[in-house]
Design a protein around this motif. Structure first.
Motif, PDB file in Angstrom:
ATOM      1  N   ASP A 120      27.769  46.289  36.794  1.00  0.00           N
ATOM      2  CA  ASP A 120      28.781  45.590  37.593  1.00  0.00           C
ATOM      3  C   ASP A 120      28.175  45.009  38.866  1.00  0.00           C
ATOM      4  O   ASP A 120      28.670  45.232  39.977  1.00  0.00           O
ATOM      5  CB  ASP A 120      29.935  46.532  37.955  1.00  0.00           C
ATOM      6  N   HIS A 206      28.473  45.393  32.243  1.00  0.00           N
ATOM      7  CA  HIS A 206      29.537  44.841  33.094  1.00  0.00           C
ATOM      8  C   HIS A 206      30.897  45.122  32.480  1.00  0.00           C
ATOM      9  O   HIS A 206      31.082  45.057  31.263  1.00  0.00           O
ATOM     10  CB  HIS A 206      29.349  43.330  33.238  1.00  0.00           C
ATOM     11  N   ASP A 210      36.413  43.282  35.242  1.00  0.00           N
ATOM     12  CA  ASP A 210      35.924  43.297  36.624  1.00  0.00           C
ATOM     13  C   ASP A 210      36.385  42.034  37.353  1.00  0.00           C
ATOM     14  O   ASP A 210      35.969  40.928  37.007  1.00  0.00           O
ATOM     15  CB  ASP A 210      34.389  43.383  36.631  1.00  0.00           C
ATOM     16  N   MET A 218      28.319  37.294  36.513  1.00  0.00           N
ATOM     17  CA  MET A 218      27.293  38.133  35.902  1.00  0.00           C
ATOM     18  C   MET A 218      26.537  37.368  34.825  1.00  0.00           C
ATOM     19  O   MET A 218      25.309  37.441  34.725  1.00  0.00           O
ATOM     20  CB  MET A 218      27.929  39.385  35.304  1.00  0.00           C
ATOM     21  N   HIS A 237      35.631  47.267  37.470  1.00  0.00           N
ATOM     22  CA  HIS A 237      34.392  47.216  38.241  1.00  0.00           C
ATOM     23  C   HIS A 237      33.703  48.571  38.328  1.00  0.00           C
ATOM     24  O   HIS A 237      32.525  48.641  38.661  1.00  0.00           O
ATOM     25  CB  HIS A 237      34.712  46.702  39.649  1.00  0.00           C
TER      26      HIS A 237
END
Length: 259
Positions: A120, A206, A210, A218, A237
């Motif tokens: 994350d 990830h 998030d 990302m 997250h």
């Protein structure tokens, strides 16, 4: 509970696991307003077979010290600790702000970082005009409300409310000066144009939900790396505590697979 004084801060850390296992130590780096216990599941799992190190970053958890104004300052603390522990090669495992520290370490000390895990995290904070304005305005809110809003939105819908409240309370216990200076350090962080210089393989994990550091940012980072493996998890997250067993398994597979 070992401690190390570094540049006006006292860093509390854990250093466990066998020294003669032959594996490169894992160094766990937590995120903004968190502490080293974010990694409890991963730390307990890996400590049985290899050396593992984690710390409370300056001003966070049980560590003291003023907040860092740049991610570089936090990275220097980590290097000082590893030098103290006589650790040359290591695998940084960083969540959120900890992932920013991990990238800084990999770029500044490529000879010491063979591979890396980012959870994350991103390489450049990017905002639309509207979101940038919203974030700027949010800093004017009462401190506890500012922290509560940021931590609340870090978890995916459905995560137990009582656990979210506990994390909010723990984050709000972080000194205001530390919270705000590190917040500024994250907003200024930008290594996207240099991450293609990271020589070793990188695992990027990830949360699909998030909204703190969106998936699109990302993916932009992952595309810039030479050798990145991406894994998307059904979480927000806070993957280390939302999906601890799944994250541990992903890290285990990555660090035990030959490069």
């Amino acid at each position: 509970m070992p401690k190390l004084e570094v540049d006006g801060a006292v860093l509390v850390y854990d250093d466990e696991g066998p020294r003669d296992a032959g594996d490169v130590p894992l160094v766990f780096l937590h995120g903004w307003t968190a502490d080293r216990h974010r990694w409890d599941h991963q730390f307990a799992h890996f400590a049985g077979g290899r050396r593992v190190i984690r710390l409370d970053l300056r001003g966070h958890g049980e560590s003291t010290g003023a907040g860092a104004r740049t991610i570089d300052e936090l990275a220097r603390d980590v290097v000082a600790l590893l030098d103290h522990l006589e650790v040359e090669r290591f695998v940084p495992v960083g969540h959120s702000m900890g992932g920013m520290i991990a990238q800084t370490l990999a770029l500044a000390h490529p000879e010491r970082v063979g591979r890396m895990v980012l959870v994350d995290s991103i390489s450049r904070m990017t905002y639309s005009w509207a979101r940038g304005l919203l974030l700027a305005v949010s800093t004017l809110l009462p401190f506890k409300l500012f922290v509560a809003i940021n931590i609340q939105r870090a978890f995916a819908p459905g995560f137990p409310k009582e656990r979210v409240r506990a994390y909010i309370n723990a984050s709000a216990a972080t000194p205001r000066e530390v919270v705000m200076t590190c917040y500024g350090a994250m907003r200024a962080f930008d290594v996207l144009d240099w991450v293609d210089e990271v020589p070793g393989p990188t695992l990027i994990v990830h949360g699909y939900h998030d909204i703190q550091l969106p998936l699109s940012q990302m993916l932009r980072m992952a595309n810039a790396y030479r050798d990145a493996v991406v894994r998307i998890v059904d979480a927000g997250h806070e993957v280390p505590v939302e999906k601890p067993a799944q994250l541990t398994a992903l890290i285990d597979d990555f660090v035990t697979t030959p490069a």
